[in-house]
Scaffold this motif. Structure first.
Motif, short mmCIF file in Angstrom:
data_model
loop_
_atom_site.label_atom_id
_atom_site.label_comp_id
_atom_site.label_asym_id
_atom_site.label_seq_id
_atom_site.Cartn_x
_atom_site.Cartn_y
_atom_site.Cartn_z
N TYR A 374 -3.57 -17.28 33.09
CA TYR A 374 -3.94 -18.67 32.88
C TYR A 374 -4.35 -19.32 34.20
O TYR A 374 -5.38 -20.01 34.29
CB TYR A 374 -2.75 -19.40 32.25
N LEU A 375 -3.56 -19.10 35.26
CA LEU A 375 -3.89 -19.67 36.56
C LEU A 375 -5.21 -19.13 37.09
O LEU A 375 -6.01 -19.87 37.67
CB LEU A 375 -2.76 -19.37 37.54
N ASN A 376 -5.43 -17.85 36.92
CA ASN A 376 -6.68 -17.25 37.38
C ASN A 376 -7.88 -17.85 36.65
O ASN A 376 -8.94 -18.08 37.27
CB ASN A 376 -6.63 -15.74 37.15
N HIS A 377 -7.74 -18.11 35.37
CA HIS A 377 -8.83 -18.74 34.62
C HIS A 377 -9.10 -20.15 35.13
O HIS A 377 -10.26 -20.56 35.33
CB HIS A 377 -8.48 -18.78 33.13
N LEU A 378 -8.01 -20.93 35.36
CA LEU A 378 -8.19 -22.31 35.85
C LEU A 378 -8.82 -22.32 37.24
O LEU A 378 -9.65 -23.18 37.56
CB LEU A 378 -6.84 -23.02 35.89
N ALA A 379 -8.42 -21.38 38.07
CA ALA A 379 -8.95 -21.34 39.43
C ALA A 379 -10.46 -21.13 39.43
O ALA A 379 -11.15 -21.63 40.33
CB ALA A 379 -8.26 -20.24 40.24
N HIS A 380 -10.99 -20.46 38.42
CA HIS A 380 -12.42 -20.23 38.35
C HIS A 380 -13.18 -21.39 37.71
O HIS A 380 -14.41 -21.34 37.61
CB HIS A 380 -12.71 -18.95 37.56
N GLN A 381 -12.45 -22.42 37.28
CA GLN A 381 -13.11 -23.60 36.70
C GLN A 381 -13.40 -24.67 37.74
O GLN A 381 -13.98 -25.71 37.41
CB GLN A 381 -12.22 -24.20 35.60
N ASN A 382 -12.96 -24.42 38.99
CA ASN A 382 -13.14 -25.39 40.08
C ASN A 382 -12.46 -26.72 39.79
O ASN A 382 -12.89 -27.76 40.27
CB ASN A 382 -14.64 -25.63 40.34
N ASP A 383 -11.38 -26.66 39.01
CA ASP A 383 -10.59 -27.86 38.73
C ASP A 383 -9.28 -27.73 39.51
O ASP A 383 -8.26 -27.28 38.98
CB ASP A 383 -10.34 -27.97 37.22
N ASP A 384 -9.34 -28.13 40.78
CA ASP A 384 -8.20 -27.91 41.68
C ASP A 384 -6.96 -28.68 41.25
O ASP A 384 -5.84 -28.15 41.29
CB ASP A 384 -8.58 -28.29 43.11
N ASN A 385 -7.15 -29.92 40.82
CA ASN A 385 -6.00 -30.74 40.47
C ASN A 385 -5.26 -30.18 39.26
O ASN A 385 -4.02 -30.11 39.24
CB ASN A 385 -6.45 -32.18 40.18
N THR A 386 -6.02 -29.78 38.23
CA THR A 386 -5.39 -29.21 37.03
C THR A 386 -4.66 -27.93 37.38
O THR A 386 -3.56 -27.66 36.86
CB THR A 386 -6.44 -28.94 35.95
N THR A 387 -5.24 -27.13 38.28
CA THR A 387 -4.60 -25.88 38.67
C THR A 387 -3.30 -26.14 39.42
O THR A 387 -2.28 -25.48 39.16
CB THR A 387 -5.55 -25.06 39.56
N ARG A 388 -3.31 -27.13 40.32
CA ARG A 388 -2.08 -27.45 41.06
C ARG A 388 -1.00 -27.99 40.12
O ARG A 388 0.19 -27.68 40.29
CB ARG A 388 -2.39 -28.48 42.14
N VAL A 389 -1.41 -28.77 39.13
CA VAL A 389 -0.44 -29.29 38.16
C VAL A 389 0.21 -28.14 37.40
O VAL A 389 1.43 -28.14 37.17
CB VAL A 389 -1.13 -30.28 37.19
N LEU A 390 -0.58 -27.15 37.02
CA LEU A 390 -0.02 -26.01 36.30
C LEU A 390 0.92 -25.22 37.20
O LEU A 390 1.99 -24.77 36.75
CB LEU A 390 -1.15 -25.11 35.79
N PHE A 391 0.57 -25.06 38.47
CA PHE A 391 1.48 -24.38 39.40
C PHE A 391 2.82 -25.10 39.45
O PHE A 391 3.88 -24.45 39.38
CB PHE A 391 0.86 -24.33 40.80
#
Length: 635
Positions: A374-391
Motif C-alpha cells: 500500500y505504501l509503495n503504491h501511494l509513494a508512486h502517486q506523488n501524494d507525499d502528505n497522504t503517504t506520510r499520514v499512512l506511515f
C-alpha cells in the motif's frame, strides 16, 4: 452370478482401457474376450474387432509383437468354406502381416520370415513382387527397432506412480524418458504422415505418465506438443484432424486435472488459458469455480480468475470475482493488491484503487507485507502528505516487533522526497523505538541512510565487521537490524555464531583429501621399482612433504650395524646374495658396478657444469670387505 461378474469386468475395462495404455492390461483384455465370448455365435467377429481395437491403441508398442502374431494365428485357425472365403482369409492374413512388418517391433524379423513363408506357400510367382514391395518398409522398421532398444535401455516401466521424490534415481529416469520422447519427436521412422508421428509421440508420453503421472511438467509438455501438432496440420489444410487433435488436448488436460494432479494449480491455469484461446469462456469459468472449491488456499486462483475475467469480459466481471474473493475467508491480502492495481492500470482510477487498499487495510491492519504494498503504491502517486499520514497511522497501530520494515520504508521515503531535517528526524524516531537494538549502532544507522537498492557505502566485509545484519534476499543486503520477528517474509534466517557474526555452512564441506604429486609414481622411488609390500606400506603413509624430521643418516646407521653386529651383517649380505643366486663377492661386484654406472649417468647429465672430483662414498661395503680380507691375510 457369472453374468454379474462379466458385467463388472467389462465396466472396469470401459473405465481403464482407454486411460491406461498398459500393454499387459490390453493383453489381459484380449484373453478376457477370448474366454468369455467363445460360445457366442459371432465370436470370431467380436474377437477380430477386439484385436483391431487393441492394435489401434497399443500396436505401435515395440513389445506388442505377440499380439500381432496371435492375431495372424487367430485368422489362420478360422474355417473358410469355398474359394471366395478362402481368398478373403488370405487377404486378411496378408493385410495383418503387411501392417506388422512396417512396425518397429521386437520380433519384426520373425514376423518377416513368417510373412515370407506365407506368401511363398500362397503363390511363388507373386510372392517375390510382394516381398520386394515391403522389403524397404521392413528394413526401416528393423533399423528403428534396434535404435529403440538402445534409446530405451534402462527405462523403468510398470512402477507405481508416486509424488516427486527429488532423488538422483528419479531425476535420471525422467531424463531418460524425456530423451526417449525427444527421439520419437525427431521422427525416427522418417515418415511423412503427421498422424503417425503424433501417435507415436503421444504413446511415448502416455507410457511415461503411467509411472511419472505426478509430474506436471510431463503433462504440460504432452499437451503442448499435441497443440502444436494440431496447429501444424491446420496450416496444411487438414482442418478436421486439427479440430480432433485440439479436442484431445482438452481431454488430456481434463484427465490430468481430474486425476492425480487435481490439486495442481499450474495445470488448471494452463487448461483455462487453453480453453480461453479456443474462445470458450464458459469452460474457463467452470475450471476456476471448481478449483476454488477444491484447494485449501484459493488466493492465487482468485487472482488468476480476476485476470481472466478482465481479459474475456471486462473490468466489471473482474469486480464480481473480487467480491467473491472478499467474501471468502480463506483469501489473503493478495487479492486486494491484485484488484487495486488492476483498477489503477485498467480504469486509470486512483480513487477506486485507494478504496480497495483501504478495505484491505481494515481486514489486514497488522500485515506488514500488505502495508508495504500500500505504501509503495501511494509513494508512486506523488501524494507525499497522504503517504506520510499512512506511515503515521500504521506505525501507531503496529507492535514494536512488526514495525521495523515500516520504519525502514519510511526512512527510504524521506530520503527520496524529504529534506535532511525530516530524514534525521525519522532516524531519531526509529532509534528511540528500537533503543536497545540501536544502542552503539550509529555507524550501522548511517549505512541505512546512504544505501540505495543493492548499493552500499561499504563492502560486504566491512558491513559484517561492524555487525551489520547481512541477509541474502534476491541478492540484496536488507539491513543491520532484521531479526526473525521482523523479517518480511518470515523466512528462516542464516546460521549465526556468537556476536551475530556469519559462519560458513559446514554441511556442504567435504574432508580434505590431498592428491598425489604427478611427478612421483606410487611404485617407484628415485626411478627404481620397489617391492609390492613396501609399495603398499608407502601408500598408507603420509606424503613426504608432511615429514620435517628428524632425518636418519643411512650410511652412518649401516656403519654402526656393521661395527656392532659384524656377524649379523655378514649373514645379511649372504642372504641378500643368495636371493640373487650369487656368492657374496659377485653380489658386491654387481652392486659396485651399479653404483659406478649411476655415477657416470649423473656425470653425463652435468656435462655443462664445472669439472669436480667425486670422493668415494663414506661407507663402501665392497672396500670394507676387501680391507677386512687384506687385514686377515696380513695376520
Amino acid at each position: 452370478a457369472v453374468v454379474s461378474t462379466q458385467s463388472t469386468g467389462e465396466s472396469l475395462f470401459q473405465r481403464c482401457l482407454l486411460k491406461v495404455l498398459n500393454l499387459d492390461l490390453w493383453k489381459f483384455y484380449l484373453t478376457y474376450v477370448k474366454e468369455t465370448k467363445r460360445l457366442l455365435p459371432n465370436f470370431r467377429e467380436k474377437m477380430m474387432k477386439a484385436y483391431e481395437f487393441a492394435l489401434d491403441k497399443v500396436g505401435i508398442d515395440v513389445a506388442s509383437g505377440n499380439i500381432w502374431s496371435d492375431y495372424v494365428n487367430f485368422i489362420k485357425d478360422g474355417e473358410a468354406a469355398g474359394s471366395y472365403a478362402e481368398n478373403q482369409k488370405i487377404m486378411a492374413i496378408r493385410r495383418v502381416y503387411q501392417r506388422a512388418v512396417m512396425m518397429p517391433l521386437s520380433n519384426v524379423e520373425q514376423l518377416w520370415r513368417d510373412y515370407s513363408t506365407f506368401e511363398q506357400n500362397v503363390n511363388e510367382i507373386i510372392a517375390k513382387k510382394l516381398l520386394e514391395e515391403r522389403s524397404r518398409d521392413y528394413q526401416n522398421a528393423r533399423r528403428v527397432a534396434k535404435d529403440y532398444e538402445a534409446t530405451t535401455r534402462g527405462l523403468t516401466r510398470g512402477a507405481p506412480a508416486v509424488p516427486p521424490q527429488n532423488n538422483a534415481e528419479e531425476r535420471q529416469q525422467i531424463e531418460m524418458w524425456k530423451k526417449y520422447i525427444g527421439w520419437e519427436k525427431n521422427n525416427p521412422m522418417r515418415s511423412d504422415d503427421n498422424s503417425l508421428i503424433k501417435k507415436r509421440v503421444m504413446y511415448a508420453y502416455e507410457q511415461a505418465l503411467l509411472t511419472w503421472g505426478h509430474h506436471p511438467d510431463i503433462w504440460y509438455e504432452a499437451a503442448l506438443f499435441l497443440e502444436r501438432s494440431a496447429n501444424l496440420v491446420h496450416e496444411k489444410g487438414d482442418t478436421q484432424s486439427a479440430t480432433n487433435w485440439r479436442d484431445e488436448v482438452a481431454a488430456l488436460y481434463e484427465k490430468a486435472t481430474k486425476g492425480l494432479l487435481k490439486n495442481n494449480l499450474l495445470l488448471h491455469f494452463a487448461y483455462a488459458d487453453y480453453e480461453e484461446s479456443r474462445m470458450k469462456p464458459e469452460e474457463c469459468h467452470k475450471i476456476y469455480n471448481e478449483l476454488v472449491n477444491t484447494v485449501t488456499d484459493p488466493t492465487l486462483v482468485y487472482v488468476q480468475y480476476m485476470k481472466f475475467a478482465r481479459r474475456a469480459e471486462g473490468i466489471k466481471a473482474a469486480r464480481g470475482v473480487f467480491k467473491k474473493a472478499r467474501d471468502d475467508k480463506r483469501s489473503s491480502y493478495h487479492v486486494y493488491v491484485a484488484s487495486a492495481l488492476m483498477e489503477y492500470y485498467t480504469t486509470k482510477s486512483k480513487d477506486i484503487a485507494l478504496k480497495i487498499f483501504e478495505l484491505g487495510l481494515k481486514k489486514f491492519p497488522k500485515n506488514t507485507a500488505y502495508i508495504l504494498k500500500y505504501l509503495n503504491h501511494l509513494a508512486h502517486q506523488n501524494d507525499d502528505n497522504t503517504t506520510r499520514v499512512l506511515f503515521e497511522r500504521v506505525l501507531t497501530s503496529l507492535e514494536k516487533d512488526q514495525s521495523w520494515p515500516i520504519w525502514s520504508e519510511f526512512l527510504s521515503f524521506e530520503s527520496n522526497v524529504g529534506d535532511l531535517a525530516s530524514l534525521i528526524k525519522v532516524e531519531k524516531r526509529r532509534s528511540n523505538a528500537f533503543e536497545s537494538e540501536c544502542k552503539m549502532k550509529e555507524t550501522s544507522l548511517l549505512v541505512d541512510r546512504y544505501k540505495y537498492l543493492d548499493l552500499y557505502p561499504c563492502t560486504t566485509q566491512e558491513l559484517r565487521a561492524m555487525d551489520y545484519q547481512v541477509e541474502q534476499d534476491n541478492s540484496q543486503i536488507r539491513g543491520f537490524l532484521a531479526p526473525n520477528k521482523t523479517a518480511l517474509n518470515n523466512r528462516e534466517q542464516p546460521t549465526k555464531g556468537s556476536g551475530g557474526v556469519a559462519r560458513p555452512d559446514f554441511s556442504h564441506m567435504v574432508p580434505f583429501s590431498p592428491l598425489p604429486s604427478s611427478s612421483m609414481r606410487a611404485n617407484q622411488v628415485f626411478g627404481y621399482p620397489i617391492p609390492a609390500a613396501a609399495s603398499d606400506l608407502l601408500s598408507n603413509m603420509p606424503p613426504p612433504h608432511c615429514f620435517h624430521g628428524p632425518f636418519v643418516a643411512v650410511d652412518k646407521l649401516i656403519k654402526i650395524i656393521a661395527e656392532k653386529c659384524p656377524q649379523s651383517f655378514e649373514a645379511m649380505l649372504e642372504k641378500m646374495a643368495a636371493s640373487e643366486n650369487m656368492d657374496v663377492d659377485q653380489y658386491m661386484s654387481t652392486t659396485d658396478r651399479g653404483d659406478r654406472s649411476k655415477k657416470r649417468h649423473l656425470d653425463e647429465e652435468e656435462d655443462d657444469g664445472p669439472t669436480r672430483t667425486t670422493a668415494p662414498p663414506a661407507f663402501d661395503l665392497y672396500r670394507m670387505r676387501q680391507q677386512r680380507r687384506h687385514d686377515t691375510a696380513a695376520m
